[in-house]
Write an enzyme that holds these catalytic residues in place. Structure first.
Site, PDB file in Angstrom:
ATOM      1  N   ARG A  58      -0.894   5.078  15.582  1.00 18.49           N
ATOM      2  CA  ARG A  58       0.418   5.637  15.263  1.00 18.49           C
ATOM      3  C   ARG A  58       0.615   7.001  15.937  1.00 18.49           C
ATOM      4  O   ARG A  58       1.726   7.355  16.348  1.00 18.49           O
ATOM      5  CB  ARG A  58       0.531   5.783  13.741  1.00 18.49           C
ATOM      6  CG  ARG A  58       1.873   6.266  13.278  1.00 18.49           C
ATOM      7  CD  ARG A  58       1.928   6.331  11.763  1.00 18.49           C
ATOM      8  NE  ARG A  58       3.148   6.957  11.305  1.00 18.49           N
ATOM      9  CZ  ARG A  58       3.226   7.775  10.263  1.00 18.49           C
ATOM     10  NH1 ARG A  58       2.133   8.067   9.573  1.00 18.49           N
ATOM     11  NH2 ARG A  58       4.366   8.312   9.923  1.00 18.49           N
ATOM     12  N   HIS A  62       3.862   9.259  18.055  1.00 13.88           N
ATOM     13  CA  HIS A  62       4.384  10.570  17.667  1.00 13.88           C
ATOM     14  C   HIS A  62       4.136  11.621  18.745  1.00 13.88           C
ATOM     15  O   HIS A  62       4.847  12.620  18.821  1.00 13.88           O
ATOM     16  CB  HIS A  62       3.775  10.992  16.326  1.00 13.88           C
ATOM     17  CG  HIS A  62       4.312  10.219  15.159  1.00 13.88           C
ATOM     18  ND1 HIS A  62       4.949  10.800  14.092  1.00 13.88           N
ATOM     19  CD2 HIS A  62       4.321   8.878  14.911  1.00 13.88           C
ATOM     20  CE1 HIS A  62       5.332   9.869  13.219  1.00 13.88           C
ATOM     21  NE2 HIS A  62       4.949   8.692  13.695  1.00 13.88           N
ATOM     22  N   ASP A  70       1.830  14.381  26.036  1.00 13.43           N
ATOM     23  CA  ASP A  70       1.230  15.632  26.523  1.00 13.43           C
ATOM     24  C   ASP A  70       0.338  16.282  25.483  1.00 13.43           C
ATOM     25  O   ASP A  70       0.016  17.474  25.597  1.00 13.43           O
ATOM     26  CB  ASP A  70       2.338  16.608  26.939  1.00 13.43           C
ATOM     27  CG  ASP A  70       3.180  17.069  25.748  1.00 13.43           C
ATOM     28  OD1 ASP A  70       3.049  16.469  24.649  1.00 13.43           O
ATOM     29  OD2 ASP A  70       3.955  18.021  25.905  1.00 13.43           O
ATOM     30  N   GLU A  84       4.918  20.918  16.328  1.00 12.74           N
ATOM     31  CA  GLU A  84       5.332  19.534  16.035  1.00 12.74           C
ATOM     32  C   GLU A  84       4.603  18.960  14.825  1.00 12.74           C
ATOM     33  O   GLU A  84       5.181  18.249  14.006  1.00 12.74           O
ATOM     34  CB  GLU A  84       5.013  18.620  17.237  1.00 12.74           C
ATOM     35  CG  GLU A  84       5.899  18.815  18.440  1.00 12.74           C
ATOM     36  CD  GLU A  84       5.452  17.944  19.619  1.00 12.74           C
ATOM     37  OE1 GLU A  84       4.848  16.875  19.396  1.00 12.74           O
ATOM     38  OE2 GLU A  84       5.713  18.351  20.768  1.00 12.74           O
ATOM     39  N   ASN A  90       6.277  14.348  10.876  1.00 10.83           N
ATOM     40  CA  ASN A  90       4.848  14.192  11.149  1.00 10.83           C
ATOM     41  C   ASN A  90       3.983  14.503   9.931  1.00 10.83           C
ATOM     42  O   ASN A  90       2.753  14.472  10.012  1.00 10.83           O
ATOM     43  CB  ASN A  90       4.422  15.101  12.319  1.00 10.83           C
ATOM     44  CG  ASN A  90       5.019  14.630  13.639  1.00 10.83           C
ATOM     45  OD1 ASN A  90       5.211  13.439  13.846  1.00 10.83           O
ATOM     46  ND2 ASN A  90       5.307  15.567  14.533  1.00 10.83           N
ATOM     47  N   HIS A 190       2.418  -2.576  13.772  1.00  3.86           N
ATOM     48  CA  HIS A 190       2.455  -2.633  12.309  1.00  3.86           C
ATOM     49  C   HIS A 190       1.733  -3.867  11.773  1.00  3.86           C
ATOM     50  O   HIS A 190       1.919  -4.253  10.632  1.00  3.86           O
ATOM     51  CB  HIS A 190       3.899  -2.583  11.801  1.00  3.86           C
ATOM     52  CG  HIS A 190       4.543  -1.240  11.986  1.00  3.86           C
ATOM     53  ND1 HIS A 190       5.866  -0.994  11.695  1.00  3.86           N
ATOM     54  CD2 HIS A 190       4.045  -0.056  12.435  1.00  3.86           C
ATOM     55  CE1 HIS A 190       6.150   0.273  11.964  1.00  3.86           C
ATOM     56  NE2 HIS A 190       5.064   0.866  12.418  1.00  3.86           N
TER      57      HIS A 190
HETATM   58  C1  HEM Z   1       9.877   0.567  15.934  1.00  2.00           C
HETATM   59  C2  HEM Z   1      10.019   1.723  15.353  1.00  2.00           C
HETATM   60  C3  HEM Z   1       8.998   2.253  14.377  1.00  2.00           C
HETATM   61  C4  HEM Z   1       9.258   2.698  13.135  1.00  2.00           C
HETATM   62  C5  HEM Z   1      10.618   2.777  12.467  1.00  2.00           C
HETATM   63  C6  HEM Z   1       8.010   3.062  12.539  1.00  2.00           C
HETATM   64  C7  HEM Z   1       7.864   3.576  11.265  1.00  2.00           C
HETATM   65  C8  HEM Z   1       6.670   3.735  10.614  1.00  2.00           C
HETATM   66  C9  HEM Z   1       6.521   4.160   9.257  1.00  2.00           C
HETATM   67  C10 HEM Z   1       7.654   4.558   8.340  1.00  2.00           C
HETATM   68  C11 HEM Z   1       5.211   4.142   8.950  1.00  2.00           C
HETATM   69  C12 HEM Z   1       4.566   4.474   7.611  1.00  2.00           C
HETATM   70  C13 HEM Z   1       4.155   5.914   7.566  1.00  2.00           C
HETATM   71  C14 HEM Z   1       3.668   6.290   6.193  1.00  2.00           C
HETATM   72  O1  HEM Z   1       4.339   5.975   5.209  1.00  2.00           O
HETATM   73  O2  HEM Z   1       2.596   6.925   6.085  1.00  2.00           O
HETATM   74  C15 HEM Z   1       4.512   3.709  10.123  1.00  2.00           C
HETATM   75  C16 HEM Z   1       3.142   3.527  10.211  1.00  2.00           C
HETATM   76  C17 HEM Z   1       2.508   3.083  11.346  1.00  2.00           C
HETATM   77  N1  HEM Z   1       3.055   2.950  12.600  1.00  2.00           N
HETATM   78 FE1  HEM Z   1       5.023   2.865  13.007  1.00  2.00          FE
HETATM   79  N2  HEM Z   1       7.010   2.840  13.435  1.00  2.00           N
HETATM   80  C18 HEM Z   1       7.574   2.350  14.579  1.00  2.00           C
HETATM   81  C19 HEM Z   1       6.903   2.026  15.742  1.00  2.00           C
HETATM   82  C20 HEM Z   1       5.546   2.124  15.908  1.00  2.00           C
HETATM   83  C21 HEM Z   1       4.865   2.000  17.165  1.00  2.00           C
HETATM   84  C22 HEM Z   1       5.552   1.796  18.514  1.00  2.00           C
HETATM   85  C23 HEM Z   1       3.549   2.139  16.912  1.00  2.00           C
HETATM   86  C24 HEM Z   1       2.393   2.113  17.882  1.00  2.00           C
HETATM   87  C25 HEM Z   1       2.398   1.460  19.012  1.00  2.00           C
HETATM   88  C26 HEM Z   1       3.404   2.305  15.485  1.00  2.00           C
HETATM   89  C27 HEM Z   1       2.207   2.373  14.813  1.00  2.00           C
HETATM   90  C28 HEM Z   1       2.083   2.551  13.448  1.00  2.00           C
HETATM   91  C29 HEM Z   1       0.844   2.376  12.729  1.00  2.00           C
HETATM   92  C30 HEM Z   1      -0.468   1.876  13.304  1.00  2.00           C
HETATM   93  C31 HEM Z   1       1.108   2.724  11.405  1.00  2.00           C
HETATM   94  C32 HEM Z   1       0.113   2.722  10.243  1.00  2.00           C
HETATM   95  C33 HEM Z   1      -0.523   4.093  10.183  1.00  2.00           C
HETATM   96  C34 HEM Z   1      -1.565   4.236   9.109  1.00  2.00           C
HETATM   97  O3  HEM Z   1      -1.919   3.261   8.436  1.00  2.00           O
HETATM   98  O4  HEM Z   1      -2.041   5.380   8.964  1.00  2.00           O
HETATM   99  N3  HEM Z   1       4.633   2.335  14.915  1.00  2.00           N
HETATM  100  N4  HEM Z   1       5.418   3.478  11.137  1.00  2.00           N
END
Ligand code: HEM
Ligand SMILES: *[C@@H]1O[C@H](CO)[C@@H](O)[C@H](O)[C@H]1NC(C)=O
Length: 504
Positions: A58, A62, A70, A84, A90, A190
């Protein structure tokens, strides 16, 4: 006419800045052990702490979506600058992944001081996270410079929010040169990790002015979400993919087909006609997903790459080198000093060098060791709190993950290596090694109930199930560390006050 020429110039310089210098062999003469040292160190962290891999995957989003790839996300705030890292979007990035990147940086600084950028380490660590979790591998183009600027205000509006619709997601990614299809593919990240309830609670209790529960949710799945996320109460975590939250596979897309997308922005990819065909494609073929994910990651990790005076090789990932009042100035270290290969010990784990072996010519004093976890909370993964209820169903037990050989985990893995045909890097034609059977495991095997963390396949641990939410999940040991993933209350309470409900 003038404007057209100017636009063209901008376009050309953007394209060349973004992609021109990156190459997988960038450090092969300046620091031949760089990639293996970083991977070994990072994977050791990932094995110890199962928060590290998902949160690092994730992290690169960010980093890259704000000021390009960078390493600016790694910079700590100073008295004069809110970085940031401390922007609301974040706030719930676990510190665990920052620590793992910093450890990898320290390891590579010990063998090649001032040579390898933090931004490159983020890109390598994201790849290693995917491999660690059982996904595809790819060669990471390298040669990014680290940014010298990191401001909280620059984050605003860049990180996609959990309630964006398909068009908004497409625009958000499109602004960075990523296509609609790439947006869907990358959302497949995800398939691992967790979300706080606050990110999707509106879908359960206040979808819109007339409808309470998001009708695109499968009703029984909505019930499970509600059980874990009561209307009021602690901000718990729920796995994106309830079946295999620590396994990188294509089940995320199958979840969407059955109305089990956790975020609105997940489920909408299936609901919307523009993105649905890509969801269907990826749900139907894990090989296709893996190959396209590798390509898309290479592209995402080349966004806005810096060159020239816009960047530097940061010595400490948490601080810019110079011009920062906080830096205890490393003496005149402008030009990186690549140690000649001869001076490098073949030893891959620098910290294990005996004092008798002189360290490889640290010409310049290393910067002070980065202070690890600042006041910022170190969230831990939520083992769904231990309500000791007898499991209603047999626990889902995963087969043991691939075993790492401590000395060099990444290279002993039989994970599929894709050489994607990314036109951006003029790469040779794709050589797709089919995924090793190790990663094409069939669905989890059922085993008799067993909540004893010390027993079970591979010495892993069992996340107790919660009736009506999900069955116990056994997380095997060798690949995911030996212990339970930590206390949910820490992470939840530590982050509760900071959530804005729109993190990406
Ligand atoms: C498409 C748009 C995206 C949205 C709206 C989004 C949104 C989110 C949100 C809301 C969370 C939960 C954060 C939390 O509650 O702690 C999350 C977690 C995560 N996101 Fe995304 N995300 C997006 C795209 C991506 C992309 C492109 C990646 C990586 C290539 C990614 C990788 C992850 C991962 C691996 C988690 C889990 C993190 C953890 O378990 O600590 N996400 N994302
Ligand atoms: C609320 O959501 C439902 C289901 O998506 C939709 O049919 C309805 O038009 C929405 N109502 C409002 C006021 O937006």
């Amino acid at each position: 006419m003038h404007h057209l020429a100017y636009a063209l110039c901008l376009l050309i310089s953007f394209v060349s800045l973004s992609t021109a210098q990156l190459s997988p062999s960038f450090y092969s003469s300046s620091c031949p052990q760089a990639v293996s040292t970083i991977s070994n160190t990072f994977l050791a962290s990932a094995k110890k702490d199962n928060v590290v891999a998902p949160s690092t995957l994730r992290l690169i989003l960010h980093d890259c979506f704000v000021e390009g790839c960078d390493g600016s996300i790694l910079i700590s705030s100073t008295s004069g600058n809110k970085a940031e890292r401390d922007a609301p979007d974040n706030a719930n990035l676990p510190q665990n992944s920052f620590n793992a990147i910093i450890a990898a940086k320290q390891a590579v600084e010990a063998i090649c001081p001032g040579v390898v950028s933090c931004a490159d380490i983020v890109a390598l660590a994201a790849r290693d996270s995917v491999v660690f979790l059982g996904g595809p591998s790819w060669e990471v183009p390298l040669g990014r410079l680290d940014g010298r600027v990191s401001t909280a205000s620059s984050v605003t509006g860049r990180i996609p929010g959990a309630n964006l619709n398909a068009q908004q997601l497409t625009e958000n990614f499109g602004a960075l040169g990523l296509s609609l299809e790439e947006m869907v593919i990358l959302s497949g990240a995800h398939t691992v990790g967790f979300s706080h309830c606050s990110q999707f609670k509106n879908r359960l209790y206040s979808f819109n002015s007339t409808v309470k529960v998001d009708p695109s949710l499968d009703p029984s799945f909505a019930q499970r979400l509600e059980n874990k996320c009561p209307a009021s109460g602690p901000d718990n975590l729920f796995p994106f993919d309830v079946v295999s939250p620590f396994k990188f596979d294509n089940s995320y897309f199958q979840d969407l087909q059955s109305g089990q997308g956790v975020l609105f922005s997940d489920q909408v990819l299936f609901q919307d006609a523009s993105t649905r065909p890509t969801v269907e494609l990826l749900a139907g073929s894990q090989d296709t997903f893996f190959q396209k994910f590798a390509d898309a990651m290479i592209k995402m990790s080349a966004i806005g790459v810096k060159s020239g005076s816009d960047g530097e090789i940061r010595l400490d990932c948490t601080k810019v080198n110079s011009g920062s009042p906080k830096v205890s100035a490393p003496p005149v270290q402008q030009t990186p000093v690549p140690s000649p290969p001869v001076q490098q010990t073949p030893q891959v784990q620098p910290p294990q060098q005996t004092p008798l072996q002189p360290p490889p010519v640290p010409v310049q004093p290393l910067p002070p060791a980065p202070v690890l976890p600042p006041p910022s909370p170190v969230p831990n993964f939520p083992p769904p709190s231990p309500p000791i209820l007898p499991p209603p169903v047999a626990p889902v037990v995963f087969p043991p993950p691939p075993v790492f050989n401590p000395p060099s985990p990444v290279f002993n893995r039989p994970s599929p290596v894709f050489n994607p045909p990314s036109p951006v890097f003029n790469r040779p034609s794709p050589v797709l090694n089919p995924p090793s059977p190790v990663f094409n495991r069939p669905t989890p095997v059922e085993q008799p109930p067993n909540n004893d963390p010390s027993s079970g396949t591979g010495g892993g641990f069992t996340i107790p199930g919660i009736p009506g939410l999900f069955p116990p999940i056994h997380v095997p040991g060798p690949g995911f560390g030996g212990g339970p993933p930590g206390s949910s209350t820490n992470k939840d309470s530590a982050n509760e006050g900071k959530l804005t409900g729109k993190q990406g």
